[in-house]
Design a protein around this motif. Sequence first.
Motif, PDB file in Angstrom:
ATOM      1  N   GLY A  30      29.537 -12.180   9.170  1.00 27.99           N
ATOM      2  CA  GLY A  30      29.064 -13.415   8.452  1.00 27.99           C
ATOM      3  C   GLY A  30      27.260 -12.842   8.264  1.00 27.99           C
ATOM      4  N   CYS A  31      26.919 -13.491   7.359  1.00 30.74           N
ATOM      5  CA  CYS A  31      26.229 -13.276   6.569  1.00 30.74           C
ATOM      6  C   CYS A  31      24.725 -14.346   6.844  1.00 30.74           C
ATOM      7  CB  CYS A  31      25.645 -13.421   4.987  1.00 30.74           C
ATOM      8  SG  CYS A  31      23.854 -13.168   4.712  1.00 30.74           S
ATOM      9  N   HIS A  32      23.879 -14.731   7.338  1.00 28.08           N
ATOM     10  CA  HIS A  32      23.434 -16.006   8.058  1.00 28.08           C
ATOM     11  C   HIS A  32      21.467 -16.373   7.021  1.00 28.08           C
ATOM     12  CE1 HIS A  32      26.359 -16.948  10.710  1.00 28.08           C
ATOM     13  NE2 HIS A  32      26.572 -15.364  11.048  1.00 28.08           N
ATOM     14  N   ILE A  33      21.664 -15.846   5.828  1.00 32.53           N
ATOM     15  CA  ILE A  33      20.250 -15.974   5.321  1.00 32.53           C
ATOM     16  C   ILE A  33      21.251 -16.801   4.860  1.00 32.53           C
ATOM     17  CG2 ILE A  33      18.680 -15.469   3.723  1.00 32.53           C
ATOM     18  CD1 ILE A  33      19.030 -13.120   4.971  1.00 32.53           C
ATOM     19  N   PRO A  34      19.359 -17.858   5.115  1.00 30.84           N
ATOM     20  CA  PRO A  34      20.034 -19.982   5.107  1.00 30.84           C
ATOM     21  C   PRO A  34      20.417 -19.657   3.724  1.00 30.84           C
ATOM     22  CG  PRO A  34      17.680 -19.089   5.744  1.00 30.84           C
ATOM     23  CD  PRO A  34      18.327 -17.843   5.463  1.00 30.84           C
ATOM     24  N   GLY A  35      21.131 -20.797   3.756  1.00 33.25           N
ATOM     25  CA  GLY A  35      23.003 -20.909   2.679  1.00 33.25           C
ATOM     26  C   GLY A  35      23.484 -20.145   2.349  1.00 33.25           C
ATOM     27  N   HIS A  36      23.856 -18.438   2.745  1.00 29.39           N
ATOM     28  CA  HIS A  36      24.933 -17.508   2.380  1.00 29.39           C
ATOM     29  C   HIS A  36      26.279 -17.960   3.283  1.00 29.39           C
ATOM     30  CE1 HIS A  36      21.993 -14.219   0.946  1.00 29.39           C
ATOM     31  NE2 HIS A  36      21.120 -15.230   0.931  1.00 29.39           N
ATOM     32  N   PHE A  37      26.216 -18.149   4.002  1.00 23.26           N
ATOM     33  CA  PHE A  37      27.162 -18.425   5.414  1.00 23.26           C
ATOM     34  C   PHE A  37      28.179 -19.694   4.414  1.00 23.26           C
ATOM     35  CE2 PHE A  37      29.912 -19.734   8.726  1.00 23.26           C
ATOM     36  CZ  PHE A  37      30.089 -18.427   9.105  1.00 23.26           C
ATOM     37  N   ALA A  38      26.965 -20.476   4.283  1.00 19.70           N
ATOM     38  CA  ALA A  38      27.733 -21.802   3.814  1.00 19.70           C
ATOM     39  C   ALA A  38      28.279 -21.815   2.588  1.00 19.70           C
ATOM     40  CB  ALA A  38      26.514 -22.890   3.695  1.00 19.70           C
ATOM     41  N   ARG A  39      27.768 -20.178   1.883  1.00 21.39           N
ATOM     42  CA  ARG A  39      28.136 -20.303   0.383  1.00 21.39           C
ATOM     43  C   ARG A  39      29.597 -19.282   0.692  1.00 21.39           C
ATOM     44  NH1 ARG A  39      23.849 -18.984  -4.068  1.00 21.39           N
ATOM     45  NH2 ARG A  39      25.269 -19.147  -5.189  1.00 21.39           N
ATOM     46  N   GLY A  40      30.166 -19.511   1.889  1.00 18.13           N
ATOM     47  CA  GLY A  40      30.950 -18.617   2.264  1.00 18.13           C
ATOM     48  C   GLY A  40      30.944 -16.983   2.771  1.00 18.13           C
ATOM     49  N   MET A  41      30.044 -16.646   1.959  1.00 19.31           N
ATOM     50  CA  MET A  41      29.892 -15.218   3.057  1.00 19.31           C
ATOM     51  C   MET A  41      29.874 -15.187   4.323  1.00 19.31           C
ATOM     52  SD  MET A  41      26.494 -13.164   1.507  1.00 19.31           S
ATOM     53  CE  MET A  41      26.714 -11.392   1.342  1.00 19.31           C
ATOM     54  N   VAL A  42      31.078 -14.432   4.650  1.00 15.78           N
ATOM     55  CA  VAL A  42      32.205 -14.454   5.579  1.00 15.78           C
ATOM     56  C   VAL A  42      33.349 -13.646   5.644  1.00 15.78           C
ATOM     57  CG1 VAL A  42      33.430 -16.458   5.658  1.00 15.78           C
ATOM     58  CG2 VAL A  42      32.974 -15.622   8.299  1.00 15.78           C
ATOM     59  N   ALA A  43      33.593 -12.855   6.292  1.00 13.45           N
ATOM     60  CA  ALA A  43      35.012 -12.348   6.676  1.00 13.45           C
ATOM     61  C   ALA A  43      35.649 -12.391   7.762  1.00 13.45           C
ATOM     62  CB  ALA A  43      34.295 -10.426   5.699  1.00 13.45           C
ATOM     63  N   ALA A  44      36.745 -12.333   7.974  1.00 10.18           N
ATOM     64  CA  ALA A  44      37.781 -12.087   8.933  1.00 10.18           C
ATOM     65  C   ALA A  44      37.486 -11.005   9.577  1.00 10.18           C
ATOM     66  CB  ALA A  44      39.134 -12.859   8.638  1.00 10.18           C
ATOM     67  N   ILE A  45      37.543 -10.911  10.943  1.00 15.74           N
ATOM     68  CA  ILE A  45      37.572  -9.683  11.641  1.00 15.74           C
ATOM     69  C   ILE A  45      39.165 -10.031  12.223  1.00 15.74           C
ATOM     70  CG2 ILE A  45      36.914  -8.263  14.029  1.00 15.74           C
ATOM     71  CD1 ILE A  45      34.389  -8.657  12.410  1.00 15.74           C
ATOM     72  N   ARG A  46      39.712  -8.801  12.400  1.00 18.42           N
ATOM     73  CA  ARG A  46      41.515  -8.524  13.587  1.00 18.42           C
ATOM     74  C   ARG A  46      41.299  -7.351  14.319  1.00 18.42           C
ATOM     75  NH1 ARG A  46      45.070  -5.338  10.589  1.00 18.42           N
ATOM     76  NH2 ARG A  46      44.004  -4.975   8.306  1.00 18.42           N
ATOM     77  N   PHE A  47      41.683  -7.635  15.575  1.00 13.68           N
ATOM     78  CA  PHE A  47      41.898  -6.814  16.143  1.00 13.68           C
ATOM     79  C   PHE A  47      43.158  -5.920  16.667  1.00 13.68           C
ATOM     80  CE2 PHE A  47      37.972  -8.903  17.739  1.00 13.68           C
ATOM     81  CZ  PHE A  47      37.156  -8.210  17.529  1.00 13.68           C
ATOM     82  N   VAL A  48      43.496  -4.437  16.062  1.00  8.20           N
ATOM     83  CA  VAL A  48      44.419  -4.187  16.622  1.00  8.20           C
ATOM     84  C   VAL A  48      44.819  -2.495  17.365  1.00  8.20           C
ATOM     85  CG1 VAL A  48      45.233  -4.561  14.172  1.00  8.20           C
ATOM     86  CG2 VAL A  48      43.467  -1.709  15.072  1.00  8.20           C
ATOM     87  N   GLY A  49      45.891  -2.268  18.000  1.00 11.01           N
ATOM     88  CA  GLY A  49      46.073  -2.090  19.227  1.00 11.01           C
ATOM     89  C   GLY A  49      46.094  -1.002  18.329  1.00 11.01           C
ATOM     90  N   PRO A  50      47.556   0.401  19.309  1.00 17.02           N
ATOM     91  CA  PRO A  50      47.940   1.250  19.023  1.00 17.02           C
ATOM     92  C   PRO A  50      48.680   1.410  17.436  1.00 17.02           C
ATOM     93  CG  PRO A  50      47.878   1.717  21.245  1.00 17.02           C
ATOM     94  CD  PRO A  50      47.243   0.463  20.834  1.00 17.02           C
ATOM     95  N   GLY A  51      48.224   2.585  16.348  1.00 14.79           N
ATOM     96  CA  GLY A  51      49.428   2.447  15.162  1.00 14.79           C
ATOM     97  C   GLY A  51      48.771   1.506  14.289  1.00 14.79           C
ATOM     98  N   GLY A  52      47.869   0.327  14.662  1.00 11.09           N
ATOM     99  CA  GLY A  52      47.245  -0.273  13.977  1.00 11.09           C
ATOM    100  C   GLY A  52      47.933  -1.392  14.225  1.00 11.09           C
ATOM    101  N   GLN A  53      48.856  -2.157  15.013  1.00  9.46           N
ATOM    102  CA  GLN A  53      49.617  -3.354  15.190  1.00  9.46           C
ATOM    103  C   GLN A  53      48.474  -4.450  15.952  1.00  9.46           C
ATOM    104  OE1 GLN A  53      53.111  -3.450  14.289  1.00  9.46           O
ATOM    105  NE2 GLN A  53      53.016  -1.495  13.613  1.00  9.46           N
TER     106      GLN A  53
END
Length: 185
Positions: A137-160
């Motif tokens: 996320g970006c927390h410069i005032p107003g940026h997060f509220a405007r949607g400046m966020v990305a999901a993080i997923r965690f994977v194991g061996p082989g990308g599962q």
Amino acid sequence: MRWRLPRGVESAAFLDFDPPPLSPGSSARPREVNVIAKDYLFIPADLAFAPGETVLVHVINGGLEPHEAVIGNSAVQAAWEAAEAPTATHPPGPTAVIQVPAGVAGLRLFVASGQRVDVLWTVPPNAASTPGGWLLGCHIPGHFARGMVAAIRFVGPGGQPLPPGLSASPAAPSTSRAIRAVAAP
């Protein structure tokens, strides 16, 4: 000749596919992760990490405003949002001091317009077991509220994808080391 979408196709959504399997990075050979910050989004919209892996994160600010990239769980995101809130009437920029609760881990990079910041970071081995998941996320005032966020997923061996509460590697501390800040070409 210019490339065009096939007749009758309105967007490139048909190009949606699963990414290739992830090969986790190590301290001897970190995996490179590229993130572009623009006004007001991150590219890519989601990132994959293997708990315990070492990555070389490149954050490029392709926008007109300064941005930050905060990687962490919901407690980290809330702490940075609260820390940046008092600066809403000041010019955008990094908050000098932040108080976060003990045990809150994360990574924060401030990137000026047209700049690139690189950091070597070891993903916490217990990151996948954190309740609420992780975000970028970006927390410069107003940026997060405007949607400046990305999901993080965690994977194991082989990308599962890892089931909730599971770690893919033995315990190791989360570390980070700034490599360099360079002007983007």
